[in-house]
Scaffold this motif. Structure first.
Motif, PDB file in Angstrom:
ATOM      1  N   ALA A 255      20.308  44.808  27.589  1.00 13.53           N
ATOM      2  CA  ALA A 255      20.773  44.391  26.264  1.00 13.53           C
ATOM      3  C   ALA A 255      20.141  43.059  25.854  1.00 13.53           C
ATOM      4  O   ALA A 255      20.296  42.045  26.521  1.00 13.53           O
ATOM      5  N   GLY A 256      19.412  43.093  24.785  1.00 12.46           N
ATOM      6  CA  GLY A 256      18.859  41.861  24.226  1.00 12.46           C
ATOM      7  C   GLY A 256      17.725  41.239  25.003  1.00 12.46           C
ATOM      8  O   GLY A 256      17.311  40.111  24.699  1.00 12.46           O
ATOM      9  N   SER A 257      17.208  41.924  26.019  1.00  8.57           N
ATOM     10  CA  SER A 257      16.155  41.307  26.841  1.00  8.57           C
ATOM     11  C   SER A 257      14.815  42.017  26.714  1.00  8.57           C
ATOM     12  O   SER A 257      13.880  41.703  27.441  1.00  8.57           O
ATOM     13  N   MET A 258      14.718  42.951  25.794  1.00 10.19           N
ATOM     14  CA  MET A 258      13.502  43.748  25.679  1.00 10.19           C
ATOM     15  C   MET A 258      12.293  42.868  25.354  1.00 10.19           C
ATOM     16  O   MET A 258      12.281  42.136  24.365  1.00 10.19           O
ATOM     17  N   GLY A 259      11.287  42.922  26.202  1.00 13.27           N
ATOM     18  CA  GLY A 259      10.038  42.226  25.926  1.00 13.27           C
ATOM     19  C   GLY A 259      10.069  40.732  26.146  1.00 13.27           C
ATOM     20  O   GLY A 259       9.126  40.034  25.765  1.00 13.27           O
ATOM     21  N   LYS A 260      11.120  40.205  26.757  1.00 15.07           N
ATOM     22  CA  LYS A 260      11.199  38.759  26.955  1.00 15.07           C
ATOM     23  C   LYS A 260      10.599  38.360  28.302  1.00 15.07           C
ATOM     24  O   LYS A 260      10.833  39.007  29.310  1.00 15.07           O
ATOM     25  N   VAL A 261       9.845  37.263  28.266  1.00 17.06           N
ATOM     26  CA  VAL A 261       9.352  36.639  29.492  1.00 17.06           C
ATOM     27  C   VAL A 261       9.923  35.229  29.525  1.00 17.06           C
ATOM     28  O   VAL A 261       9.698  34.438  28.600  1.00 17.06           O
ATOM     29  N   VAL A 262      10.685  34.922  30.552  1.00 17.21           N
ATOM     30  CA  VAL A 262      11.399  33.649  30.612  1.00 17.21           C
ATOM     31  C   VAL A 262      10.868  32.819  31.769  1.00 17.21           C
ATOM     32  O   VAL A 262      10.904  33.259  32.930  1.00 17.21           O
ATOM     33  N   PRO A 263      10.358  31.608  31.502  1.00 13.28           N
ATOM     34  CA  PRO A 263       9.898  30.739  32.599  1.00 13.28           C
ATOM     35  C   PRO A 263      11.091  30.238  33.404  1.00 13.28           C
ATOM     36  O   PRO A 263      12.094  29.799  32.847  1.00 13.28           O
ATOM     37  N   LEU A 264      10.991  30.303  34.713  1.00 17.17           N
ATOM     38  CA  LEU A 264      12.063  29.865  35.594  1.00 17.17           C
ATOM     39  C   LEU A 264      11.594  28.636  36.364  1.00 17.17           C
ATOM     40  O   LEU A 264      10.467  28.601  36.883  1.00 17.17           O
ATOM     41  N   LEU A 265      12.446  27.629  36.423  1.00 16.59           N
ATOM     42  CA  LEU A 265      12.105  26.391  37.121  1.00 16.59           C
ATOM     43  C   LEU A 265      12.940  26.274  38.392  1.00 16.59           C
ATOM     44  O   LEU A 265      14.146  26.533  38.385  1.00 16.59           O
ATOM     45  N   VAL A 266      12.305  25.899  39.481  1.00 15.90           N
ATOM     46  CA  VAL A 266      12.990  25.718  40.755  1.00 15.90           C
ATOM     47  C   VAL A 266      12.994  24.250  41.093  1.00 15.90           C
ATOM     48  O   VAL A 266      11.930  23.590  41.138  1.00 15.90           O
ATOM     49  N   GLU A 267      14.174  23.696  41.294  1.00 14.34           N
ATOM     50  CA  GLU A 267      14.285  22.306  41.677  1.00 14.34           C
ATOM     51  C   GLU A 267      14.867  22.205  43.078  1.00 14.34           C
ATOM     52  O   GLU A 267      15.815  22.925  43.422  1.00 14.34           O
ATOM     53  N   GLU A 268      14.290  21.315  43.880  1.00 15.36           N
ATOM     54  CA  GLU A 268      14.782  21.122  45.228  1.00 15.36           C
ATOM     55  C   GLU A 268      16.092  20.342  45.194  1.00 15.36           C
ATOM     56  O   GLU A 268      16.209  19.328  44.496  1.00 15.36           O
ATOM     57  N   ALA A 269      17.092  20.857  45.886  1.00 16.98           N
ATOM     58  CA  ALA A 269      18.385  20.198  45.895  1.00 16.98           C
ATOM     59  C   ALA A 269      18.288  18.869  46.593  1.00 16.98           C
ATOM     60  O   ALA A 269      17.634  18.720  47.637  1.00 16.98           O
ATOM     61  N   LYS A 270      18.937  17.884  46.018  1.00 25.60           N
ATOM     62  CA  LYS A 270      18.945  16.550  46.624  1.00 25.60           C
ATOM     63  C   LYS A 270      19.971  16.485  47.743  1.00 25.60           C
ATOM     64  O   LYS A 270      21.059  17.022  47.636  1.00 25.60           O
ATOM     65  N   ALA A 271      19.595  15.811  48.819  1.00 24.56           N
ATOM     66  CA  ALA A 271      20.487  15.672  49.964  1.00 24.56           C
ATOM     67  C   ALA A 271      21.700  14.813  49.596  1.00 24.56           C
ATOM     68  O   ALA A 271      21.576  13.864  48.843  1.00 24.56           O
TER      69      ALA A 271
END
Length: 271
Positions: A255-271
């Motif tokens: 639903a609502g996601s047809m043809g979408k490309v979404v950039p995903l960002l990964v951040e390292e968790a801080k200790a």
């Protein structure tokens, strides 16, 4: 006019059904809507596998024979068969049941005319049901429960079947049966299911120890399978809910996601 020919794959589990499987296959071959029949021999110890290979040699383009290395149950056999299907519509038929002429025509037409339709249930016509069930005043209502929860009258879009995860293969169902009911109930709760109970349908052969027998015993005589406890029922209900969530998640993904490309960002968790 809609062309319904060669649009359906029939998936048929088979275990020691040498006496009936040839008739079952013949009834599927006679359906103009059927493109191919995928028969999964579930480690039969009778002549079933040889009979199936003879049939496949006569109809190489319309019959495909698969085999499980060890007896795994109908759920595994059906799921394995669907994994080989190329057609977009899948119908399930047991190896001791028989399609009546043109049984699948209206179902295929319904899928073309109703885009939202996910599954169709065909009528099951009792065949060899013992008199103690057939003569019971509550038989008609109990039989409708058989029609609404069994596998042998399902005609379903392959995409919907796969999204649901197929027939559940949990150990619970290997012991007590009911995987077809778990899937069926989940589908009824989440997608559009059509019924063709006034149409020609399937001749359903009564089988001792089957889902049908268990359901009739429960509905008509309040007899539950030996050893079945409330925790088992709770586990079965949990499986049904799992399938419901599978379907809802897939609906949300689409639903609502047809043809979408979404950039995903990964951040390292801080200790």
């Amino acid at each position: 006019m809609i062309d319904i020919s060669k649009q359906v794959a029939v998936v048929m589990p088979c275990h020691n059904a040498a006496e009936t499987v040839v008739e079952a296959v013949a009834s599927a071959l006679q359906q103009s809507a059927v493109s191919c029949i995928y028969i999964v021999d579930d480690a039969s110890t009778d002549d079933s596998f040889g009979l199936l290979h003879n049939l496949a040699s006569r109809y190489p383009s319309r019959i495909k024979v698969l085999q499980t290395p060890v007896k795994s149950g109908a759920a595994v056999a059906r799921n394995w068969g669907v994994m080989h299907v190329n057609e977009s519509i899948v119908a399930f038929l047991d190896a001791d049941d028989v399609y009546r002429p043109h049984a699948l025509d209206a179902a295929v037409m319904a899928f073309h005319c109703i885009p939202q339709l996910a599954m169709v249930r065909l009528p099951l016509h009792p065949w060899g049901v013992p008199e103690k069930y057939a003569a019971h005043e509550g038989f008609k209502r109990a039989w409708r429960s058989v029609e609404m929860t069994g596998a042998g009258n399902m005609v379903i879009l392959k995409t919907v079947f796969l999204a649901a995860g197929g027939f559940p293969q949990d150990a619970l169902f290997r012991r007590f049966g009911g995987e077809d009911a778990a899937l069926g109930l989940a589908l009824h709760d989440t997608v559009m299911v059509g019924t063709l109970f006034e149409d020609v349908g399937v001749l359903y052969r009564y089988k001792s120890g089957s889902h049908c027998q268990r359901l009739l015993n429960a509905h008509l005589f309040q007899h539950m399978p030996e050893g079945l406890l409330q925790n088992h029922l709770d586990e079965a209900n949990a499986v049904t809910e799992r399938i419901v969530q599978n379907l809802k998640r897939m609906s949300g993904v689409l639903a609502g996601s047809m043809g979408k490309v979404v950039p995903l960002l990964v951040e390292e968790a801080k200790a």
